[in-house]
Scaffold this active site. Structure first.
Site, mmCIF file in Angstrom:
data_model
loop_
_atom_site.group_PDB
_atom_site.id
_atom_site.type_symbol
_atom_site.label_atom_id
_atom_site.label_comp_id
_atom_site.label_asym_id
_atom_site.label_seq_id
_atom_site.Cartn_x
_atom_site.Cartn_y
_atom_site.Cartn_z
ATOM 1 N N LYS A 199 49.559 26.087 70.815
ATOM 2 C CA LYS A 199 50.427 25.100 70.154
ATOM 3 C C LYS A 199 49.840 24.808 68.782
ATOM 4 C CE LYS A 199 51.419 21.195 69.128
ATOM 5 N NZ LYS A 199 51.741 20.774 67.724
ATOM 6 N N GLU A 404 36.658 8.573 59.422
ATOM 7 C CA GLU A 404 36.938 9.931 58.942
ATOM 8 C C GLU A 404 38.134 9.869 57.985
ATOM 9 O OE1 GLU A 404 38.523 12.925 61.773
ATOM 10 O OE2 GLU A 404 36.969 14.232 60.959
HETATM 11 P P1 NAP Z 1 46.062 15.401 65.628
HETATM 12 O O1 NAP Z 1 47.188 14.479 65.795
HETATM 13 O O2 NAP Z 1 44.841 15.219 66.455
HETATM 14 O O3 NAP Z 1 46.648 16.883 65.815
HETATM 15 C C1 NAP Z 1 45.971 17.982 66.360
HETATM 16 C C2 NAP Z 1 46.900 18.769 67.266
HETATM 17 O O4 NAP Z 1 47.230 17.992 68.427
HETATM 18 C C3 NAP Z 1 48.229 19.117 66.630
HETATM 19 O O5 NAP Z 1 48.659 20.384 67.088
HETATM 20 C C4 NAP Z 1 49.113 18.000 67.153
HETATM 21 O O6 NAP Z 1 50.478 18.270 67.077
HETATM 22 C C5 NAP Z 1 48.643 17.892 68.569
HETATM 23 N N1 NAP Z 1 48.978 16.624 69.217
HETATM 24 C C6 NAP Z 1 49.397 15.457 68.654
HETATM 25 N N2 NAP Z 1 49.581 14.512 69.607
HETATM 26 C C7 NAP Z 1 49.262 15.085 70.780
HETATM 27 C C8 NAP Z 1 49.221 14.625 72.136
HETATM 28 N N3 NAP Z 1 49.529 13.366 72.465
HETATM 29 N N4 NAP Z 1 48.832 15.470 73.106
HETATM 30 C C9 NAP Z 1 48.482 16.740 72.800
HETATM 31 N N5 NAP Z 1 48.514 17.240 71.547
HETATM 32 C C10 NAP Z 1 48.887 16.428 70.542
HETATM 33 O O7 NAP Z 1 45.618 15.417 64.134
HETATM 34 P P2 NAP Z 1 46.564 15.161 62.874
HETATM 35 O O8 NAP Z 1 47.659 14.189 63.164
HETATM 36 O O9 NAP Z 1 46.972 16.468 62.410
HETATM 37 O O10 NAP Z 1 45.536 14.509 61.892
HETATM 38 C C11 NAP Z 1 45.187 13.148 62.055
HETATM 39 C C12 NAP Z 1 43.742 12.955 61.714
HETATM 40 O O11 NAP Z 1 42.935 13.687 62.623
HETATM 41 C C13 NAP Z 1 43.334 13.495 60.355
HETATM 42 O O12 NAP Z 1 43.607 12.607 59.346
HETATM 43 C C14 NAP Z 1 41.875 13.745 60.556
HETATM 44 O O13 NAP Z 1 41.160 12.556 60.353
HETATM 45 C C15 NAP Z 1 41.782 14.149 61.992
HETATM 46 N N6 NAP Z 1 41.707 15.606 62.176
HETATM 47 C C16 NAP Z 1 40.558 16.145 62.608
HETATM 48 C C17 NAP Z 1 40.453 17.506 62.780
HETATM 49 C C18 NAP Z 1 39.207 18.146 63.241
HETATM 50 O O14 NAP Z 1 39.042 19.333 63.074
HETATM 51 N N7 NAP Z 1 38.310 17.416 63.853
HETATM 52 C C19 NAP Z 1 41.529 18.335 62.492
HETATM 53 C C20 NAP Z 1 42.721 17.746 62.065
HETATM 54 C C21 NAP Z 1 42.789 16.394 61.923
HETATM 55 P P3 NAP Z 1 51.236 17.762 65.751
HETATM 56 O O15 NAP Z 1 50.672 18.517 64.628
HETATM 57 O O16 NAP Z 1 52.630 18.125 65.986
HETATM 58 O O17 NAP Z 1 51.004 16.274 65.651
#
Ligand code: NAP
Ligand code: MG
Length: 500
Positions: A199, A404
């Site tokens: 996904k 972060e």
């Molecule tokens: P995120 O919401 O954690 O997204 C990561 C993945 O999880 C995406 O494929 C997302 O889909 C999916 N997802 C979202 N809600 C979910 C749920 N309830 N159950 C299972 N999967 C789910 O991250 P983001 O919204 O892209 O970014 C938010 C913040 O996370 C960023 O600002 C950053 O601080 C942090 N982040 C950290 C990392 C890392 O490598 N540690 C990477 C990205 C972001 P969708 O894309 O469709 O929401």
């Protein structure tokens, strides 16, 4: 369709983007979402739409899980010889290398990063990861065990362990390194004999879908690799699915916790790579120029959208002013522009949401009383560009120090002695990575031992290697990716004991 007229797209990218809405890969077939819905994915340098993508939801996740289950239970995947899996995975690595420019451009268009860096780093490394784990397919071994069996002193036994694939694995990845994060999960999962549902993030589904074509071209059997583009609800459906044996996730700590909750139903295995707020510690005896360059790379690489970003810069007070000014000067020289421009060093952030979040932190830092040595605001007036920003006069309790940000922002804090700097560095809910800069080898190793982080890089930053395990302490995650340890997440051990 050419997002920026001055930078022509390869024929492969033009064909991919021009070929109508991108579909889901389920059971070896490209298929529309059950609802028929699509969503638009955009170029963050311009905000222009790139193409439409199938909007997968729980019904599609369910179809993909059934296909993966069928391929796992009834084959031919689990009965395939390890060396056949090896050859298929190696082929994926080779195709990625051959098509590096195409994958790099597509990643640049969807994510905003530099196409040149994407080809040379993201795609080249993804190819390396497939080849590395191709080699492991034939080397996953159990052991024979010398059992004592105290209650059967006169009998003899032959005891051994088997390392088996976990089964159907859901792989959920973020938008910061879309292809690379997918490859870190796909390659070990497949080497070990699992079947998968990938996904990708809603912001960056394109390279995952193009990779689906590569798996087909390489000759993977139907149902072994399934790809469902969609939003968080698709990830949630995968995490809660009763017929999924394991979830591997990279993303935010907040969503990581939701996955742990969702996995409770069938107690599926979970591995998590989550957020960070990593310390980068510069002692006064460090090689000054190397530390300036390395410290810039620590927080600015990939526009700061790195889970390991070294965004808390601890500098020994004797050199604090000179060092932070040098980092700010270097940051001010960075060439900002769209990812397709080959001279670009810093591209736009991935989305409006991320832009709003990062500029919100800039405002919060200034309101708290921090001083920006450079940057502090958006760059230009179109696209999601933010100036690289170096904050000084910060206090440990500021949100820019604790949270972060995931953007090109660093907070610099002085320290006055080796004693105490590790405690300050460890003052975080996260523990993903750390940097240490010093010419004193004993001090470097002493400090490395005190740091609570999964990766410690000495006199360098981002010192990754495919063979080195990577993962978090504390709220930065569970389990390890890469290296031999990366296979643990995708294998399960069976103990067999035979009475002879
Ligand atoms: P995120 O919401 O954690 O997204 C990561 C993945 O999880 C995406 O494929 C997302 O889909 C999916 N997802 C979202 N809600 C979910 C749920 N309830 N159950 C299972 N999967 C789910 O991250 P983001 O919204 O892209 O970014 C938010 C913040 O996370 C960023 O600002 C950053 O601080 C942090 N982040 C950290 C990392 C890392 O490598 N540690 C990477 C990205 C972001 P969708 O894309 O469709 O929401
Ligand atoms: Mg999200």
């Amino acid at each position: 369709m050419t997002a920026i007229a001055d930078f022509p797209l390869t024929a492969g990218v033009q064909g991919f983007l021009g070929g109508g809405p991108k579909k889901l890969l389920i059971g070896g077939e490209w298929t529309s979402a059950a609802s028929g819905r699509t969503f638009v994915t955009c170029d963050p340098a311009t905000g222009n739409p790139l193409t439409e993508v199938a909007h997968g939801q729980s019904e599609d996740v369910d179809r993909a899980v059934r296909a993966a289950r069928q391929a796992f239970d009834n084959g031919p995947w689990p009965s395939m010889k390890p060396n056949q899996r090896e050859r298929l995975l190696w082929r994926v690595g080779d195709i990625l290398s051959e098509r590096a420019e195409e994958f790099g451009q597509l990643e640049a268009l969807d994510n905003g990063k530099s196409a040149g860096i994407a080809s040379a780093v993201d795609v080249a490394w993804a190819a390396d990861v497939f080849r590395y784990y191709a080699g492991w397919a034939t080397k996953i071994e159990g052991s024979t065990v010398n059992v004592s069996m105290p209650f059967a002193p006169d009998a003899q036994f032959h005891a051994y362990t088997l390392r088996e694939p976990v089964g159907v694995c859901g792989l959920i990845v973020p938008w910061n390194f879309p292809l690379l994060m997918a490859s870190w999960k796909l390659a070990p999962a497949l080497a070990a004999g699992n079947t998968v549902i990938l996904k990708p993030a809603e912001q960056t589904p394109l390279t995952a879908l193009l990779l689906g074509e590569v798996f087909q071209e390489a000759g993977f059997p139907a149902g072994v690799v399934n790809i469902v583009s969609g939003f968080g609800d698709a990830g949630a459906a995968l995490s809660a699915h009763e017929d999924v044996d394991k979830i591997a996730f990279t993303g935010s700590t907040e969503v990581g916790k939701k996955i742990v909750d969702a996995a409770k139903g069938n107690l599926k295995k979970v591995s998590l790579e989550l957020g960070g707020k990593s310390p980068n510690i510069v002692f006064a005896d460090a090689d000054f120029d190397a530390a300036v360059e390395g410290s810039l790379n620590a927080w600015l690489f990939n526009h700061g959208q790195c889970c390991v970003a070294g965004t808390r810069l601890f500098v020994e007070d004797k050199i604090f002013d000179e060092f932070t000014q040098a980092v700010a000067d270097a940051a001010g020289q960075v060439k900002i522009g769209p990812g397709l421009d080959p001279t670009t060093q810093l591209g736009p952030l991935v989305s409006q949401e991320q832009f709003d979040k990062v500029t919100g932190y800039l405002a919060a830092g200034l309101a708290d009383g921090a001083r920006a040595l450079t940057g502090g605001k958006r760059w230009g007036d179109t696209g999601y560009f933010v100036e690289p920003t170096v904050f000084v006069d910060v206090k440990p309790e500021f949100s820019i120090v604790r949270e972060e940000i995931f953007g090109p922002v660093v907070a610099a804090l002085p320290f006055n002695a080796e004693a105490g700097v590790a405690a300050a560095a460890n003052d975080s809910i996260y523990g993903l990575a750390a940097g240490i800069w010093t010419k004193d080898i004993s001090k470097a190793h002493r400090t490395a031992r005190q740091i609570k982080a999964g990766s410690v890089w000495i006199n360098q930053y981002n010192g990754f290697d495919t063979a080195m395990p990577f993962g978090g302490y504390k709220q930065s995650g569970w389990g390890r990716e890469l290296g031999a340890a990366g296979l643990d997440a995708y294998t399960i051990t069976k103990a067999v004991n035979v009475a002879l």
